[in-house]
Design a protein around this motif. Structure first.
Motif, PDB file in Angstrom:
ATOM      1  N   ALA A 168       9.447  44.377  -7.035  1.00  0.00           N
ATOM      2  CA  ALA A 168      10.335  45.011  -8.004  1.00  0.00           C
ATOM      3  C   ALA A 168      11.781  45.003  -7.523  1.00  0.00           C
ATOM      4  CB  ALA A 168       9.875  46.443  -8.278  1.00  0.00           C
ATOM      5  N   ASP A 169      11.991  45.281  -6.230  1.00  0.00           N
ATOM      6  CA  ASP A 169      13.355  45.298  -5.715  1.00  0.00           C
ATOM      7  C   ASP A 169      13.949  43.892  -5.637  1.00  0.00           C
ATOM      8  OD1 ASP A 169      13.393  48.042  -5.506  1.00  0.00           O
ATOM      9  OD2 ASP A 169      12.937  48.092  -3.368  1.00  0.00           O
ATOM     10  N   SER A 170      13.148  42.906  -5.242  1.00  0.00           N
ATOM     11  CA  SER A 170      13.676  41.546  -5.165  1.00  0.00           C
ATOM     12  C   SER A 170      14.020  41.022  -6.555  1.00  0.00           C
ATOM     13  CB  SER A 170      12.690  40.603  -4.466  1.00  0.00           C
ATOM     14  OG  SER A 170      11.538  40.361  -5.256  1.00  0.00           O
ATOM     15  N   PHE A 171      13.208  41.363  -7.557  1.00  0.00           N
ATOM     16  CA  PHE A 171      13.496  40.908  -8.915  1.00  0.00           C
ATOM     17  C   PHE A 171      14.716  41.629  -9.479  1.00  0.00           C
ATOM     18  CE2 PHE A 171      12.011  40.602 -13.559  1.00  0.00           C
ATOM     19  CZ  PHE A 171      12.629  39.372 -13.719  1.00  0.00           C
ATOM     20  N   THR A 172      14.852  42.910  -9.157  1.00  0.00           N
ATOM     21  CA  THR A 172      16.039  43.651  -9.581  1.00  0.00           C
ATOM     22  C   THR A 172      17.300  42.998  -9.030  1.00  0.00           C
ATOM     23  OG1 THR A 172      14.849  45.751  -9.722  1.00  0.00           O
ATOM     24  CG2 THR A 172      17.237  45.877  -9.445  1.00  0.00           C
ATOM     25  N   ILE A 230      15.913  44.234   4.129  1.00  0.00           N
ATOM     26  CA  ILE A 230      15.974  45.697   4.089  1.00  0.00           C
ATOM     27  C   ILE A 230      17.229  46.134   3.343  1.00  0.00           C
ATOM     28  CG2 ILE A 230      16.251  47.772   5.504  1.00  0.00           C
ATOM     29  CD1 ILE A 230      14.600  46.281   7.681  1.00  0.00           C
ATOM     30  N   ILE A 231      18.358  45.505   3.655  1.00  0.00           N
ATOM     31  CA  ILE A 231      19.623  45.820   2.976  1.00  0.00           C
ATOM     32  C   ILE A 231      19.513  45.505   1.488  1.00  0.00           C
ATOM     33  CG2 ILE A 231      22.049  45.129   2.783  1.00  0.00           C
ATOM     34  CD1 ILE A 231      21.909  44.714   5.888  1.00  0.00           C
ATOM     35  N   ARG A 232      18.910  44.362   1.151  1.00  0.00           N
ATOM     36  CA  ARG A 232      18.719  44.000  -0.262  1.00  0.00           C
ATOM     37  C   ARG A 232      17.994  45.110  -1.012  1.00  0.00           C
ATOM     38  NH1 ARG A 232      13.933  40.063  -1.233  1.00  0.00           N
ATOM     39  NH2 ARG A 232      12.946  42.068  -0.808  1.00  0.00           N
ATOM     40  N   ASP A 233      16.898  45.605  -0.440  1.00  0.00           N
ATOM     41  CA  ASP A 233      16.119  46.630  -1.126  1.00  0.00           C
ATOM     42  C   ASP A 233      16.876  47.959  -1.201  1.00  0.00           C
ATOM     43  OD1 ASP A 233      14.245  44.675  -1.363  1.00  0.00           O
ATOM     44  OD2 ASP A 233      12.674  45.694  -0.225  1.00  0.00           O
ATOM     45  N   LEU A 234      17.642  48.289  -0.173  1.00  0.00           N
ATOM     46  CA  LEU A 234      18.417  49.526  -0.201  1.00  0.00           C
ATOM     47  C   LEU A 234      19.598  49.438  -1.159  1.00  0.00           C
ATOM     48  CD1 LEU A 234      18.396  50.609   3.557  1.00  0.00           C
ATOM     49  CD2 LEU A 234      17.057  51.560   1.668  1.00  0.00           C
ATOM     50  N   LEU A 235      20.028  48.237  -1.512  1.00  0.00           N
ATOM     51  CA  LEU A 235      21.053  48.088  -2.542  1.00  0.00           C
ATOM     52  C   LEU A 235      20.522  48.522  -3.909  1.00  0.00           C
ATOM     53  CD1 LEU A 235      22.769  44.738  -1.496  1.00  0.00           C
ATOM     54  CD2 LEU A 235      23.909  46.958  -1.737  1.00  0.00           C
ATOM     55  N   LEU A 273      24.778  39.325  -3.051  1.00  0.00           N
ATOM     56  CA  LEU A 273      24.667  38.650  -4.346  1.00  0.00           C
ATOM     57  C   LEU A 273      25.132  37.198  -4.235  1.00  0.00           C
ATOM     58  CD1 LEU A 273      25.912  41.427  -6.796  1.00  0.00           C
ATOM     59  CD2 LEU A 273      23.567  40.798  -6.237  1.00  0.00           C
ATOM     60  N   ALA A 274      26.203  36.954  -3.481  1.00  0.00           N
ATOM     61  CA  ALA A 274      26.677  35.584  -3.293  1.00  0.00           C
ATOM     62  C   ALA A 274      25.650  34.753  -2.529  1.00  0.00           C
ATOM     63  CB  ALA A 274      28.021  35.586  -2.563  1.00  0.00           C
ATOM     64  N   LEU A 275      25.012  35.353  -1.533  1.00  0.00           N
ATOM     65  CA  LEU A 275      23.952  34.650  -0.802  1.00  0.00           C
ATOM     66  C   LEU A 275      22.788  34.311  -1.733  1.00  0.00           C
ATOM     67  CD1 LEU A 275      23.726  36.488   2.636  1.00  0.00           C
ATOM     68  CD2 LEU A 275      24.176  34.061   2.281  1.00  0.00           C
ATOM     69  N   GLY A 276      22.471  35.252  -2.649  1.00  0.00           N
ATOM     70  CA  GLY A 276      21.408  34.984  -3.608  1.00  0.00           C
ATOM     71  C   GLY A 276      21.727  33.812  -4.500  1.00  0.00           C
ATOM     72  N   ARG A 277      22.972  33.742  -4.976  1.00  0.00           N
ATOM     73  CA  ARG A 277      23.372  32.602  -5.818  1.00  0.00           C
ATOM     74  C   ARG A 277      23.334  31.304  -5.027  1.00  0.00           C
ATOM     75  NH1 ARG A 277      26.613  36.731  -8.107  1.00  0.00           N
ATOM     76  NH2 ARG A 277      28.247  36.471  -6.536  1.00  0.00           N
ATOM     77  N   TRP A 278      23.771  31.366  -3.777  1.00  0.00           N
ATOM     78  CA  TRP A 278      23.774  30.175  -2.925  1.00  0.00           C
ATOM     79  C   TRP A 278      22.346  29.719  -2.654  1.00  0.00           C
ATOM     80  CZ3 TRP A 278      22.513  29.387   2.443  1.00  0.00           C
ATOM     81  CH2 TRP A 278      23.015  28.199   2.983  1.00  0.00           C
ATOM     82  N   GLY A 279      21.464  30.665  -2.313  1.00  0.00           N
ATOM     83  CA  GLY A 279      20.079  30.312  -2.028  1.00  0.00           C
ATOM     84  C   GLY A 279      19.311  29.849  -3.251  1.00  0.00           C
ATOM     85  N   PHE A 280      19.729  30.310  -4.435  1.00  0.00           N
ATOM     86  CA  PHE A 280      19.067  29.925  -5.679  1.00  0.00           C
ATOM     87  C   PHE A 280      19.023  28.404  -5.832  1.00  0.00           C
ATOM     88  CE2 PHE A 280      19.070  28.929 -10.215  1.00  0.00           C
ATOM     89  CZ  PHE A 280      18.053  29.743 -10.704  1.00  0.00           C
ATOM     90  N   GLN A 281      20.055  27.729  -5.342  1.00  0.00           N
ATOM     91  CA  GLN A 281      20.139  26.279  -5.498  1.00  0.00           C
ATOM     92  C   GLN A 281      19.041  25.544  -4.730  1.00  0.00           C
ATOM     93  OE1 GLN A 281      24.385  24.741  -5.396  1.00  0.00           O
ATOM     94  NE2 GLN A 281      24.733  26.813  -4.619  1.00  0.00           N
ATOM     95  N   ARG A 282      18.453  26.198  -3.744  1.00  0.00           N
ATOM     96  CA  ARG A 282      17.413  25.566  -2.928  1.00  0.00           C
ATOM     97  C   ARG A 282      16.019  26.102  -3.224  1.00  0.00           C
ATOM     98  NH1 ARG A 282      17.941  20.657  -0.471  1.00  0.00           N
ATOM     99  NH2 ARG A 282      19.916  20.518   0.665  1.00  0.00           N
ATOM    100  N   MET A 283      15.881  26.962  -4.218  1.00  0.00           N
ATOM    101  CA  MET A 283      14.567  27.511  -4.517  1.00  0.00           C
ATOM    102  C   MET A 283      13.679  26.453  -5.168  1.00  0.00           C
ATOM    103  SD  MET A 283      15.313  31.362  -5.945  1.00  0.00           S
ATOM    104  CE  MET A 283      13.574  31.633  -6.311  1.00  0.00           C
TER     105      MET A 283
END
Length: 232
Positions: A113-117, A27-32, A92-102
């Motif tokens: 649209a919000d997740s891709f943004t 929810i916070i991600r999308d509201l960002l 954003l830091a969590l996104g970079r950290w999680g990217f390594q495990r995708m």
């Protein structure tokens, strides 16, 4: 406040109790990305039960992270407070950290649209962008289409499809210099494990119209490199 207490007195505990309940960070991600009506949040998180969305929003409001305000002709919308917006570098830091495990997307996994943004914000390299010519492209992933503009080290995105929420702001004028489609394999380009040519050969990136050479600039500007292999 949060439904769960861990019974410990520290800042990490308080943060976890505020934002670590299921769905809260999304929810916070999308509201960002911007203010959203309840229906916008529901559509952007298609698997969230309505009662859970209501509960999370109530908890985030009580915690001073989210507020509900009238906006223009949109009625009441949810938006992050100043305190809530302080979470942006953390998300954003969590996104970079999680990217390594995708890995490969699971059955039924979607890109919104919000997740891709937020994924683009996560990968954006403003220092690299500042040294390059401006970039104006349209990126399509499944039903999602974003207009992406980079100029003087600043990133601007606009949601083209699905139709942007009424609170999304004005869309850019004119045509982009490049329109291309991608599938979730674009993460290989962003992660540096595949170059643009290889991604095009694999059908991950496909030029619809415009200057195909701009794909190289896109790959340079949106990049997450993993310095060490995860698990070693």
């Amino acid at each position: 406040m949060a439904a769960r207490s861990y019974g410990q007195y520290c800042g990490v505990t308080t943060a976890v109790e505020l934002i670590a309940e299921r769905w809260a960070l999304l929810i916070i991600r999308d509201l960002l990305v911007g203010p959203r009506r309840f229906t916008d949040l529901r559509q952007g998180l298609p698997r969230i039960p309505t009662n859970i969305l209501t509960a999370r929003l109530k908890e985030l409001q009580e915690g001073g992270v989210v507020r509900r305000v009238p906006l223009h002709n949109c009625g009441l919308v949810y938006e992050l407070t100043d305190y809530g917006r302080e979470l942006e570098p953390i998300v954003l830091a969590l996104g970079r950290w999680g990217f390594q495990r995708m890995g490969e997307p699971g059955e039924g996994d979607v890109v919104t649209a919000d997740s891709f943004t937020m994924a683009l914000r996560t990968a954006f390299q403003p220092e690299v962008a500042a040294g390059l010519e401006p970039l104006d492209v349209e990126v399509r992933i499944g039903p999602v289409a974003l207009r992406v503009q980079v100029d003087a080290g600043a990133l601007r995105t606009a949601q083209l499809a699905p139709p942007a929420p009424p609170v999304g702001g004005a869309l850019p004028e004119g045509d982009p210099d490049l329109v291309f489609t991608a599938d979730p394999g674009i993460r290989h380009v962003i992660g540096g494990t595949m170059d643009v040519g290889e991604a095009m050969d694999a059908g991950i990136l496909t030029v619809v119209s415009g200057d195909a050479t701009l794909l190289e600039r896109f790959a340079a500007v949106f990049s997450i490199r993993t310095p060490t292999a995860v698990g070693t």
